[in-house]
Design a protein around this motif. Structure first.
Motif, mmCIF file in Angstrom:
data_model
loop_
_atom_site.group_PDB
_atom_site.id
_atom_site.type_symbol
_atom_site.label_atom_id
_atom_site.label_comp_id
_atom_site.label_asym_id
_atom_site.label_seq_id
_atom_site.Cartn_x
_atom_site.Cartn_y
_atom_site.Cartn_z
ATOM 1 N N HIS A 107 -1.791 39.600 68.505
ATOM 2 C CA HIS A 107 -2.081 38.175 68.675
ATOM 3 C C HIS A 107 -2.634 37.578 67.390
ATOM 4 O O HIS A 107 -2.285 36.468 67.018
ATOM 5 C CB HIS A 107 -3.092 37.970 69.804
ATOM 6 C CG HIS A 107 -2.499 38.042 71.164
ATOM 7 N ND1 HIS A 107 -3.223 37.798 72.304
ATOM 8 C CD2 HIS A 107 -1.243 38.340 71.583
ATOM 9 C CE1 HIS A 107 -2.457 37.930 73.366
ATOM 10 N NE2 HIS A 107 -1.247 38.274 72.954
ATOM 11 N N GLY A 108 -3.550 38.298 66.737
ATOM 12 C CA GLY A 108 -4.122 37.818 65.489
ATOM 13 C C GLY A 108 -5.382 36.998 65.695
ATOM 14 O O GLY A 108 -6.120 37.188 66.656
ATOM 15 N N ALA A 109 -5.622 36.066 64.786
ATOM 16 C CA ALA A 109 -6.852 35.267 64.785
ATOM 17 C C ALA A 109 -6.640 33.934 65.496
ATOM 18 O O ALA A 109 -5.547 33.364 65.461
ATOM 19 C CB ALA A 109 -7.304 35.015 63.352
ATOM 20 N N VAL A 110 -7.703 33.459 66.131
ATOM 21 C CA VAL A 110 -7.632 32.156 66.792
ATOM 22 C C VAL A 110 -7.446 31.056 65.747
ATOM 23 O O VAL A 110 -7.812 31.206 64.580
ATOM 24 C CB VAL A 110 -8.887 31.893 67.647
ATOM 25 C CG1 VAL A 110 -8.984 32.905 68.780
ATOM 26 C CG2 VAL A 110 -10.148 31.905 66.800
ATOM 27 N N ALA A 111 -6.909 29.940 66.198
ATOM 28 C CA ALA A 111 -6.591 28.850 65.273
ATOM 29 C C ALA A 111 -7.840 28.173 64.722
ATOM 30 O O ALA A 111 -7.864 27.728 63.576
ATOM 31 C CB ALA A 111 -5.700 27.822 65.977
ATOM 32 N N MET A 112 -8.905 28.113 65.538
ATOM 33 C CA MET A 112 -10.108 27.385 65.138
ATOM 34 C C MET A 112 -11.342 28.264 65.295
ATOM 35 O O MET A 112 -12.202 28.024 66.163
ATOM 36 C CB MET A 112 -10.248 26.114 65.985
ATOM 37 C CG MET A 112 -9.094 25.137 65.843
ATOM 38 S SD MET A 112 -8.984 24.413 64.185
ATOM 39 C CE MET A 112 -10.441 23.382 64.202
ATOM 40 N N PRO A 113 -11.502 29.305 64.488
ATOM 41 C CA PRO A 113 -12.696 30.154 64.570
ATOM 42 C C PRO A 113 -13.921 29.398 64.053
ATOM 43 O O PRO A 113 -13.801 28.419 63.306
ATOM 44 C CB PRO A 113 -12.357 31.329 63.664
ATOM 45 C CG PRO A 113 -11.421 30.751 62.651
ATOM 46 C CD PRO A 113 -10.604 29.721 63.395
ATOM 47 N N LYS A 114 -15.109 29.856 64.442
ATOM 48 C CA LYS A 114 -16.338 29.206 63.970
ATOM 49 C C LYS A 114 -16.450 29.296 62.449
ATOM 50 O O LYS A 114 -16.906 28.365 61.786
ATOM 51 C CB LYS A 114 -17.551 29.839 64.641
ATOM 52 C CG LYS A 114 -17.661 29.526 66.122
ATOM 53 C CD LYS A 114 -18.918 30.146 66.731
ATOM 54 C CE LYS A 114 -19.030 29.815 68.210
ATOM 55 N NZ LYS A 114 -20.242 30.422 68.821
ATOM 56 N N ILE A 115 -16.071 30.455 61.907
ATOM 57 C CA ILE A 115 -16.041 30.631 60.452
ATOM 58 C C ILE A 115 -14.575 30.689 60.041
ATOM 59 O O ILE A 115 -13.838 31.568 60.487
ATOM 60 C CB ILE A 115 -16.763 31.923 60.031
ATOM 61 C CG1 ILE A 115 -18.222 31.887 60.486
ATOM 62 C CG2 ILE A 115 -16.680 32.117 58.520
ATOM 63 C CD1 ILE A 115 -18.982 33.168 60.237
ATOM 64 N N GLU A 143 2.972 37.993 67.410
ATOM 65 C CA GLU A 143 3.403 37.167 68.540
ATOM 66 C C GLU A 143 2.942 35.734 68.318
ATOM 67 O O GLU A 143 1.850 35.500 67.800
ATOM 68 C CB GLU A 143 2.826 37.691 69.852
ATOM 69 C CG GLU A 143 3.321 36.928 71.061
ATOM 70 C CD GLU A 143 2.855 37.524 72.379
ATOM 71 O OE1 GLU A 143 3.438 37.167 73.423
ATOM 72 O OE2 GLU A 143 1.914 38.348 72.372
ATOM 73 N N ASN A 144 3.780 34.774 68.685
ATOM 74 C CA ASN A 144 3.341 33.383 68.675
ATOM 75 C C ASN A 144 2.467 33.160 69.909
ATOM 76 O O ASN A 144 2.879 33.437 71.033
ATOM 77 C CB ASN A 144 4.531 32.422 68.671
ATOM 78 C CG ASN A 144 5.398 32.556 69.915
ATOM 79 O OD1 ASN A 144 5.973 33.623 70.160
ATOM 80 N ND2 ASN A 144 5.508 31.498 70.697
ATOM 81 N N VAL A 145 1.230 32.705 69.692
ATOM 82 C CA VAL A 145 0.261 32.605 70.788
ATOM 83 C C VAL A 145 -0.466 31.270 70.712
ATOM 84 O O VAL A 145 -1.018 30.905 69.662
ATOM 85 C CB VAL A 145 -0.771 33.755 70.740
ATOM 86 C CG1 VAL A 145 -1.705 33.677 71.952
ATOM 87 C CG2 VAL A 145 -0.079 35.111 70.685
ATOM 88 N N ASN A 146 -0.493 30.556 71.814
ATOM 89 C CA ASN A 146 -1.190 29.283 71.894
ATOM 90 C C ASN A 146 -2.668 29.437 71.549
ATOM 91 O O ASN A 146 -3.321 30.401 71.963
ATOM 92 C CB ASN A 146 -1.037 28.726 73.310
ATOM 93 C CG ASN A 146 -1.709 27.380 73.480
ATOM 94 O OD1 ASN A 146 -1.665 26.534 72.598
ATOM 95 N ND2 ASN A 146 -2.346 27.188 74.622
ATOM 96 N N LYS A 147 -3.187 28.496 70.766
ATOM 97 C CA LYS A 147 -4.579 28.444 70.313
ATOM 98 C C LYS A 147 -4.896 29.518 69.276
ATOM 99 O O LYS A 147 -6.056 29.695 68.922
ATOM 100 C CB LYS A 147 -5.562 28.504 71.490
ATOM 101 C CG LYS A 147 -5.445 27.307 72.439
ATOM 102 C CD LYS A 147 -6.491 27.354 73.531
ATOM 103 C CE LYS A 147 -6.349 26.134 74.444
ATOM 104 N NZ LYS A 147 -7.349 26.148 75.547
ATOM 105 N N PHE A 148 -3.891 30.212 68.797
ATOM 106 C CA PHE A 148 -4.042 31.157 67.699
ATOM 107 C C PHE A 148 -3.296 30.606 66.486
ATOM 108 O O PHE A 148 -2.479 29.691 66.599
ATOM 109 C CB PHE A 148 -3.485 32.533 68.090
ATOM 110 C CG PHE A 148 -4.406 33.329 68.980
ATOM 111 C CD1 PHE A 148 -5.008 34.490 68.520
ATOM 112 C CD2 PHE A 148 -4.692 32.898 70.273
ATOM 113 C CE1 PHE A 148 -5.865 35.222 69.331
ATOM 114 C CE2 PHE A 148 -5.545 33.618 71.093
ATOM 115 C CZ PHE A 148 -6.131 34.788 70.616
ATOM 116 N N LYS A 149 -3.587 31.158 65.320
ATOM 117 C CA LYS A 149 -2.913 30.700 64.115
ATOM 118 C C LYS A 149 -1.394 30.715 64.278
ATOM 119 O O LYS A 149 -0.684 29.825 63.781
ATOM 120 C CB LYS A 149 -3.318 31.572 62.918
ATOM 121 C CG LYS A 149 -4.679 31.245 62.313
ATOM 122 C CD LYS A 149 -5.004 32.178 61.158
ATOM 123 C CE LYS A 149 -6.256 31.770 60.403
ATOM 124 N NZ LYS A 149 -6.043 30.624 59.511
ATOM 125 N N SER A 150 -0.910 31.717 64.985
ATOM 126 C CA SER A 150 0.530 31.909 65.111
ATOM 127 C C SER A 150 1.197 30.940 66.071
ATOM 128 O O SER A 150 2.404 31.048 66.320
ATOM 129 C CB SER A 150 0.809 33.339 65.584
ATOM 130 O OG SER A 150 0.187 33.581 66.844
#
Length: 262
Positions: A107-115, A143-150
């Motif tokens: 999945h990877g990293a979320v699109a809007m992390p705190k840092i 994978e393309n995932v909603n609310k993640f960078k991808s």
């Protein structure tokens, strides 16, 4: 395209029981969603292999349970945390290889992390995952995932440019719908990098429906992938909720077998 189903369809049923459910439904292929660290143990993996072999079902992909950790533990800015957690992914790839799988889904990293997570670091760390996967004969896929960078076409294009031939995708229909992206534009852009598909239907009743219960154009999907000479697999991924999952998967399989003449 060969048709499979994900064990995640039966969550929170235990992983081995979920795999047996997928196998009993007659699917040729399965995605295995790990749900706990102990499930990477060799003895547990052997149990999963016995189940899949008994039914003649091939496990094509593995999904780590640790997706919720990836933003801070794999792609975050504290290097020691990365060094400590990367072993978990080594175990994932080793388990995937022992299952005979080809792919591990990230999945990877979320699109809007705190840092904020710079894209350059993301691509560098992802390449490290790719290289570790290769040591076990596993292709690591974004994978393309909603609310993640991808979730966005733009990010995935930048990632493809950075990784070159090491950029591979698992494409999920419902995630494009949730992210507000055009599914078919996304498919056309990455059809040559897609290694397998997560499919579900969508329409007025929702975005994660059993196949045939919405209005998604599956014939068009197949035409796009055929134009790329796609030789991969297609995995049904719907979530249990209030569904009779086994019934819906069986009906979904019949629907696609007839539509695609599988």
């Amino acid at each position: 395209m060969r048709l499979g189903a994900s064990t995640s369809c039966f969550y929170p049923l235990e992983t081995e029981k979920a795999l047996e459910q997928v196998c009993k439904l007659g699917f040729e292929k399965a995605e295995l969603f790990f749900n706990a660290p102990s499930e990477y143990n060799d003895s547990f993996v052997k149990e999963l292999v016995h189940i899949s072999n008994d039914y003649g079902t091939e496990i094509i992909s593995v999904h780590p349970f640790s997706s919720f950790l990836e933003s801070s533990c794999i792609f975050g800015d504290y290097k020691r945390r990365f060094d400590d957690y990367i072993d978990l992914y080594k175990k994932t790839f080793h388990a995937a290889a022992n299952l005979g799988a080809k792919f591990t889904v990230i999945h990877g990293a979320v699109a809007m992390p705190k840092i904020p997570i710079p894209n350059e670091r993301y691509f560098e760390r992802f390449k490290l995952l790719v290289d570790l996967g290769k040591q076990e004969g596993i292709t690591v896929c974004q994978e393309n995932v909603n609310k993640f960078k991808s979730q966005s076409i733009a990010f995935c294009k930048e990632m493809r440019s950075a990784l070159g031939d090491d950029f591979n995708m698992v494409f999920d229909i419902k995630q494009t719908v949730r992210a507000g992206e055009d599914t078919f534009v996304f498919l056309n852009e990455f059809k040559h990098q897609i290694r397998h598909l997560h499919i579900s239907d969508n329409g007025a009743k929702g975005d994660c429906l059993p196949i045939g219960k919405g209005s998604f154009d599956f014939a068009r999907l197949k035409d796009i992938m055929d134009s790329a000479d796609y030789d991969g697999d297609c995995v049904i991924e719907i979530y249990s909720g209030n569904l009779d999952v086994a019934k819906e998967l069986k009906e979904s399989k019949v629907y696609l077998d007839n539509l695609w003449q599988l």
